[in-house]
Motif scaffolding. Structure first.
Motif, PDB file in Angstrom:
ATOM      1  N   PHE A  78     -51.210 142.500   6.591  1.00 19.41           N
ATOM      2  CA  PHE A  78     -52.104 142.661   7.744  1.00 19.41           C
ATOM      3  C   PHE A  78     -51.381 143.240   8.966  1.00 19.41           C
ATOM      4  N   GLU A  79     -50.180 142.776   9.212  1.00 27.08           N
ATOM      5  CA  GLU A  79     -49.399 143.313  10.327  1.00 27.08           C
ATOM      6  C   GLU A  79     -49.090 144.799  10.096  1.00 27.08           C
ATOM      7  N   THR A  80     -48.759 145.148   8.870  1.00 25.44           N
ATOM      8  CA  THR A  80     -48.454 146.547   8.546  1.00 25.44           C
ATOM      9  C   THR A  80     -49.686 147.418   8.700  1.00 25.44           C
ATOM     10  N   VAL A  81     -50.813 146.959   8.194  1.00 24.80           N
ATOM     11  CA  VAL A  81     -52.046 147.728   8.319  1.00 24.80           C
ATOM     12  C   VAL A  81     -52.356 147.982   9.790  1.00 24.80           C
ATOM     13  N   GLU A  82     -52.278 146.937  10.598  1.00 24.57           N
ATOM     14  CA  GLU A  82     -52.581 147.079  12.019  1.00 24.57           C
ATOM     15  C   GLU A  82     -51.649 148.087  12.690  1.00 24.57           C
ATOM     16  N   HIS A  83     -50.378 147.972  12.427  1.00 26.71           N
ATOM     17  CA  HIS A  83     -49.376 148.838  13.057  1.00 26.71           C
ATOM     18  C   HIS A  83     -49.485 150.283  12.559  1.00 26.71           C
ATOM     19  N   ILE A  84     -49.551 150.447  11.264  1.00 28.55           N
ATOM     20  CA  ILE A  84     -49.510 151.794  10.690  1.00 28.55           C
ATOM     21  C   ILE A  84     -50.835 152.524  10.848  1.00 28.55           C
ATOM     22  N   LYS A  85     -51.936 151.863  10.623  1.00 26.76           N
ATOM     23  CA  LYS A  85     -53.229 152.534  10.764  1.00 26.76           C
ATOM     24  C   LYS A  85     -53.449 153.005  12.201  1.00 26.76           C
ATOM     25  N   ASN A  86     -52.977 152.239  13.173  1.00 26.83           N
ATOM     26  CA  ASN A  86     -53.092 152.676  14.569  1.00 26.83           C
ATOM     27  C   ASN A  86     -52.275 153.934  14.825  1.00 26.83           C
ATOM     28  N   GLU A  87     -51.129 154.025  14.201  1.00 25.79           N
ATOM     29  CA  GLU A  87     -50.228 155.158  14.420  1.00 25.79           C
ATOM     30  C   GLU A  87     -50.586 156.374  13.574  1.00 25.79           C
ATOM     31  N   LEU A  88     -51.057 156.141  12.358  1.00 23.43           N
ATOM     32  CA  LEU A  88     -51.278 157.252  11.423  1.00 23.43           C
ATOM     33  C   LEU A  88     -52.741 157.658  11.287  1.00 23.43           C
ATOM     34  N   ASP A  89     -53.629 156.926  11.904  1.00 28.09           N
ATOM     35  CA  ASP A  89     -55.040 157.285  11.899  1.00 28.09           C
ATOM     36  C   ASP A  89     -55.566 157.591  10.497  1.00 28.09           C
ATOM     37  N   GLU A  90     -55.480 156.614   9.617  1.00 33.41           N
ATOM     38  CA  GLU A  90     -56.021 156.713   8.262  1.00 33.41           C
ATOM     39  C   GLU A  90     -55.283 157.705   7.364  1.00 33.41           C
ATOM     40  N   ALA A  91     -54.076 158.117   7.711  1.00 32.15           N
ATOM     41  CA  ALA A  91     -53.344 159.094   6.904  1.00 32.15           C
ATOM     42  C   ALA A  91     -52.690 158.475   5.675  1.00 32.15           C
TER      43      ALA A  91
END
Length: 109
Positions: A78-91
């Motif tokens: 969950f922490e990774t999803v929150e951090h990475i999805k915010n930065e990568l915009d669904e990439a």
């Protein structure tokens, strides 16, 4: 590595795969090719590898060449999803170990 075995079992043999373990970061990287064309990269992360400073740059660089899949320990999902999805915009697609049936293995000291 369990993930590589899963991919071979699931019929990913239509693609060529190259696998590398970066021992310094305790990170597994699987790249998928079709006729020498890079299709995408799968990062099999650990608690150690998730701490590297160039993590997002690695994902963005890989995304320029194809799909990106990130596999993380269950308790970091969950922490990774929150951090990475915010930065990568669904990439990137992000999965936990258990979602893919991967059993964590202890790191050698």
């Amino acid at each position: 590595m369990q993930r590589l075995g899963q991919l071979e079992e699931d019929g990913a043999d239509e693609y060529e795969m190259e696998f590398e373990i970066l021992t310094q970061d305790n990170l597994g990287i699987i790249q998928f090719f079709d006729d020498d064309v890079l299709l995408g990269t799968e990062f099999v992360e650990t608690h150690v590898s998730l701490q590297r400073e160039d993590l997002l740059d690695d994902y963005l660089d890989a995304y320029e060449d194809g799909f990106v899949t990130i596999i993380v320990p269950d308790d970091a999902y969950f922490e990774t999803v929150e951090h990475i999805k915010n930065e990568l915009d669904e990439a990137a697609d992000i999965y936990s170990y258990s979602a893919l049936g991967i059993r964590p293995t202890p790191m050698a000291s």
